[in-house]
Design an enzyme around this catalytic site. Structure first.
Site, mmCIF file in Angstrom:
data_model
loop_
_atom_site.group_PDB
_atom_site.id
_atom_site.type_symbol
_atom_site.label_atom_id
_atom_site.label_comp_id
_atom_site.label_asym_id
_atom_site.label_seq_id
_atom_site.Cartn_x
_atom_site.Cartn_y
_atom_site.Cartn_z
ATOM 1 N N SER A 47 0.762 -1.210 -0.066
ATOM 2 C CA SER A 47 0.077 -0.079 0.108
ATOM 3 C C SER A 47 0.860 1.031 -0.100
ATOM 4 C CB SER A 47 -0.943 -0.114 1.124
ATOM 5 O OG SER A 47 -1.770 -1.099 1.242
ATOM 6 N N ALA A 62 -4.643 -0.250 -2.708
ATOM 7 C CA ALA A 62 -3.798 0.067 -1.459
ATOM 8 C C ALA A 62 -4.901 0.443 -0.556
ATOM 9 C CB ALA A 62 -3.156 1.611 -1.727
ATOM 10 N N LYS A 63 -4.624 -0.135 0.666
ATOM 11 C CA LYS A 63 -5.619 0.150 1.884
ATOM 12 C C LYS A 63 -5.093 1.814 2.322
ATOM 13 C CE LYS A 63 -7.408 -2.354 5.966
ATOM 14 N NZ LYS A 63 -8.840 -2.070 5.798
ATOM 15 N N ALA A 64 -5.688 2.489 1.766
ATOM 16 C CA ALA A 64 -5.394 3.952 1.732
ATOM 17 C C ALA A 64 -6.355 4.749 2.538
ATOM 18 C CB ALA A 64 -4.598 4.729 0.480
ATOM 19 N N TYR A 72 -11.077 5.769 2.431
ATOM 20 C CA TYR A 72 -12.076 5.430 3.153
ATOM 21 C C TYR A 72 -13.391 6.579 3.491
ATOM 22 C CZ TYR A 72 -10.366 0.796 3.968
ATOM 23 O OH TYR A 72 -10.017 -0.333 3.847
#
Ligand code: PY5
Length: 306
Positions: free
Chosen positions: A66, A157-159, A163
């Site tokens: 990420s 990517a867990k950005a 969210y």
């Protein structure tokens, strides 16, 4: 005093274990303004003889990927982050189920969108945690917002910034009396929940959207696919249309926080019998055993803390 420090004694920040109260950042931190951060959600489960962290190395590998995708350079390797996680859990002496939240974020120095010369900071916090969603079944609503497409944001990517898409979708669902949102991708195919991947069961076969449907490539999703195949179920990664959800025999969500959560109602439609279905229950049972170290076959997914 931070409300968090009722539950947490120590936090790992930039290489050091510090008191929870000292784990503070400035209001002009870049990540607060622009969402310039990547993070992970990891769980630790208390087994009979030890506390086990589920797929710790895989989560840290995804965190580094990420960071790489959005161009954040870290001073730590996967192994460093794994050791830091174990160190912070041990410092707190947790002997119960926990949630672990590592975050890599752009620090302070400028509010320019140019992040090239700004510090990249890393924190790892862990705290006692129970269920995120009701394991007995939830009501979901198809969100009016679409999941951000990967032509606009690097959704693999867990950005943190991404969210906001999840937060507004969940808020809408909650406001209307539902428990969770299901997002469609930009094309109108099923993508995922606000913080979970989605699976359906139709005619005894299990299907889940492919990574090309703007999903986060979930580690629980991968685990469930492997467990289901080991149970001789057919599992397909394929595009799913909205009506398939309404007419599915079973629907469930997967995620570190959500674990395996049955969905029994979507929009105005009862799913299957309106109760968690047999395949969902079978997978839930298998998963619960695996994460607590009660299934030798999958013990390589666990890291013992003590
Ligand atoms: N999709 C999204 C958008 C997610 O945020 C998550 C995880 C998943 C799928 C499932 O991924 P995995 O199985 O690897 O956890 N969500 C985080 C979690 O800890 C944050 C939820 C608030 O579950």
């Amino acid at each position: 005093m931070s409300v968090w420090c009722n539950k947490i004694r120590y936090i790992w920040l930039d290489g050091k274990i510090i008191n929870c109260e000292d784990a503070k950042i400035h209001v002009l931190t870049h990540a607060l303004h622009y969402g310039t951060a990547v993070f992970e959600g990891i769980r630790g489960y208390m087994g009979v003889d030890n506390l086990y962290v589920f797929r710790l190395t895989d989560h840290m590998a995804r965190l580094l990927n990420s960071a790489k995708i959005i161009g954040l350079e870290l001073a730590y390797s996967i192994e460093d982050l794994v050791n830091a996680t174990l160190e912070v859990i041990r410092a707190n002496n947790y002997k119960e189920d926990i949630y672990i939240r590592p975050i890599v974020f752009v620090g302070e120095g400028s509010l320019s969108l140019n992040i090239a010369n700004l510090p990249v900071r890393v924190a790892i916090a862990a705290f006692p945690f129970g269920h995120y969603l009701k394991p007995s079944g939830i009501k979901a609503k198809i969100a009016s917002w679409r999941r951000v497409p990967s032509v606009s944001m690097p959704i693999m990517a867990k950005a943190s910034g991404i969210y906001l898409n999840s937060v507004i979708s969940l808020s809408e669902a909650l406001r209307l009396g539902f428990d969770e949102a299901i997002l469609l991708d930009i094309r109108g195919y099923i993508s995922e929940g606000s913080g979970e991947n989605i699976f359906i069961v139709r005619k005894g076969e299990v299907s889940t959207p492919p990574i090309t449907a703007s999903i986060l490539e979930g580690i629980t999703r991968d685990s469930v696919i492997r467990i289901a195949r080991d149970l001789d179920l057919k599992v397909y990664e394929r595009d799913i249309i909205r009506e398939e959800i309404y007419t599915a025999d079973e629907v469930f969500l997967t995620g570190t926080a959500a674990e395996i959560t049955p969905v029994v109602f979507v929009d105005n439609h009862v799913i299957g019998s309106g109760e968690p279905g047999p395949i969902t229950l079978k997978l839930q049972k298998a998963y619960d055993k695996i994460v607590r170290g009660l299934d030798e076959k999958y013990k390589h997914w666990l890291t013992a803390v003590y």
